[in-house]
Design an enzyme around this catalytic site. Structure first.
Site, mmCIF file in Angstrom:
data_model
loop_
_atom_site.group_PDB
_atom_site.id
_atom_site.type_symbol
_atom_site.label_atom_id
_atom_site.label_comp_id
_atom_site.label_asym_id
_atom_site.label_seq_id
_atom_site.Cartn_x
_atom_site.Cartn_y
_atom_site.Cartn_z
ATOM 1 N N LYS A 82 55.629 -23.288 8.079
ATOM 2 C CA LYS A 82 55.011 -23.519 9.378
ATOM 3 C C LYS A 82 55.911 -24.383 10.262
ATOM 4 O O LYS A 82 56.747 -25.137 9.745
ATOM 5 C CB LYS A 82 53.677 -24.252 9.200
ATOM 6 C CG LYS A 82 52.582 -23.482 8.516
ATOM 7 C CD LYS A 82 51.344 -24.363 8.343
ATOM 8 C CE LYS A 82 50.213 -23.622 7.655
ATOM 9 N NZ LYS A 82 49.622 -22.590 8.512
ATOM 10 N N ARG A 137 43.881 -15.878 1.733
ATOM 11 C CA ARG A 137 43.225 -14.628 1.327
ATOM 12 C C ARG A 137 43.638 -14.217 -0.084
ATOM 13 O O ARG A 137 42.909 -13.503 -0.777
ATOM 14 C CB ARG A 137 43.535 -13.530 2.340
ATOM 15 C CG ARG A 137 44.978 -13.122 2.438
ATOM 16 C CD ARG A 137 45.324 -12.425 3.736
ATOM 17 N NE ARG A 137 45.250 -13.346 4.869
ATOM 18 C CZ ARG A 137 45.463 -13.003 6.132
ATOM 19 N NH1 ARG A 137 45.768 -11.746 6.432
ATOM 20 N NH2 ARG A 137 45.374 -13.893 7.097
#
Length: 495
Positions: free
Chosen positions: A272, A346
């Site tokens: 990130k 996920r």
């Protein structure tokens, strides 16, 4: 005047926009020959919800009083469940914060301001404090709920609702503690330890069973997606399972809450940007709210069977970390191409959801700070809700309106799932790009839910933290939707 001559008492009374006081406020106003109303007019306070005015030395018995705005009386009386409950929390919260800032810790609250349950929520949510600043003693001052004593006036005969509200607030505050704690102090192992301490009485009494799984169990379960994320960190993973059998000893017909537990999310190899990366200490918000809801449900003794499942790990870059292009095999046998290692939530949830289905529960609800896309779509005021049935949505929506933690239904249709089937080498790909990001992520998760299973996915990335200081939720991690999850369990109690 020395400090010893000043008491620590404070009163909270309400006023509507038509300048009508609640009963305790009316009594004080009459006793002081209209001093309260005169002060309201001089200060130009309008009585709007969230406004407050603190007066001092009102009578010999009342050293401080916070007059809190209740809005329009006719609107208040005919408002929706959400508005009525929120108005109470906001009014009480603004009064508590105002008086606490003036060193009042023994509070008397006009019980006619609102229902006792929402009053307690307003009190104890607004009283939350958590930091690592050192005080004058030089010791760590990370107190969570500062000392406060509360009584209602006129007193109420049934204190059950007030006690329920206090438990709900304390449960959410526990989630806030977990989410605010920095990642160096809240590894997966630390997370388990915090839960063990918080649940000690419930575990020791046999009300809650705690099972902590380790790396080998995850491998034995063939949870390749969870392991694929966890192996990049030096911190060992944990798979935390909690059981509460409040309806039957066999635990049948359970509800299962599955919470995403990334205790820090660097993004992995797909790292990130550094800006605001520190907020990713809260990427285990789904796990935090799940276990905190379990604490609330068990503490209230609700007649429901509840299981919480929280896969816990870090998402870190290293020589051992999963790389873009790698293929992982999920516990249900499906293969997944990792296009973006920052779409890790996920992956760990998919294996956890597959495991959750093995209990054949009445409902599965997963909670996850899953996508930035939901924050773009809904901001900080609604969590995204994806459900397989209208009836489940209706229940969750009602519970969200009761708790003030609003949900917005999002589409869960096959077209979004197809965007996750574009890999040339695997059954699924873990990232389908920017278009419909939150919906595609929900479609991915549905691949790990058995047919006909009642399931909902709550994407709480937008409501994870608040950038503004609200009347009863301070700036920072919110702990949402802990109370909604407790309300859902309450609504689904077995007869």
């Amino acid at each position: 005047m020395t400090d010893s001559t000043v008491d620590n008492k404070g009163f909270i009374v309400g006023i509507y926009e038509n300048e009508e006081f609640t009963p305790l406020g009316q009594q004080l106003n009459e006793k002081t020959n209209g001093h309260l109303l005169k002060s309201i007019k001089l200060s130009d306070t309008k009585g709007k919800v969230g406004e407050n005015l603190v007066l001092y030395d009102v009578t010999p018995e009342v050293s401080r009083v916070a007059i809190v705005g209740l809005g329009k009386k006719e609107t208040n009386n005919n408002s929706s469940t959400y508005e009525k409950n929120e108005n109470t929390r906001k009014a009480i919260g603004s009064g508590v914060k105002a008086l606490k800032s003036k060193n009042a810790t023994h509070l008397t609250i006009d019980s006619s301001i609102g229902d006792a349950k929402q009053t307690a929520e307003g009190v104890f949510l607004s009283n939350f404090k958590f930091d690592f600043k050192t005080g004058t003693s030089g010791k760590n001052a990370n107190s969570t709920n500062e000392s406060i004593q509360v009584q209602l006036s006129p007193s109420i005969n049934d204190e059950t609702c007030f006690k329920e509200g206090k438990v709900l607030a304390e449960s959410q505050n526990f989630a806030r503690i977990l989410m605010e704690t920095p990642a160096n102090l809240l590894t997966p192992t630390n997370f388990v330890d915090h839960v063990k301490i918080q649940m000690k009485e419930l575990i020791d009494s046999g009300k809650v069973e705690m099972i902590v799984r380790e790396e080998q169990w995850v491998k034995d379960q063939k949870m390749g997606m969870f392991w694929g994320v966890a192996k990049g960190s030096d911190e060992p993973l944990k798979f935390l399972e909690l059981h509460y059998r409040g309806a039957s000893a066999d635990g049948k017909d359970s509800i299962v809450y599955v919470g995403k537990g990334i205790t820090f999310d660097s993004g992995g190899i797909s790292i990130k940007p550094s800006a605001n990366m520190g907020l990713m200490k809260g990427d285990m918000g789904g796990a935090a709210t799940a276990v905190s809801a379990m604490f609330g449900v068990a503490s209230l003794g609700l007649k429901v069977n509840l299981i919480t499942i929280t896969p816990l790990c870090e998402n870190m870059p290293s020589g051992k970390a999963t790389k873009p292009g790698d293929i992982l095999t999920a516990a249900n046998g499906k293969t997944v191409e990792v296009d973006n290692t920052d779409a890790e939530g996920r992956l760990i949830l998919g294996d956890a959801l597959h495991y959750a289905c093995s209990f054949k529960p009445t409902h599965i609800i997963d909670i996850a700070t899953l996508t930035g896309a939901i924050d773009v779509a809904l901001g900080q005021h609604y969590a995204g809700c994806f459900t397989t049935t209208d009836s489940l949505w209706d229940q969750l929506n009602e519970c969200g309106n009761i708790s003030g933690e609003r949900l917005w239904r999002m589409p869960l249709i096959p077209e979004y799932r197809k965007q996750m089937e574009t890999s040339k080498v695997a059954d699924l790909i873990n990232s389908a790009g920017r278009s419909g990001g939150a919906c595609c992520a929900a479609g991915f998760l549905k691949e790990f839910i058995t047919a006909d299973q009642s399931w909902s996915h709550l994407d709480i990335a937008g409501v994870m933290s608040s950038s503004e200081d609200g009347p009863y939720i301070r700036k920072g991690m919110t702990g949402k939707p802990t109370r909604t999850l407790i309300e859902f369990a309450k609504k689904n109690q077995q007869q």
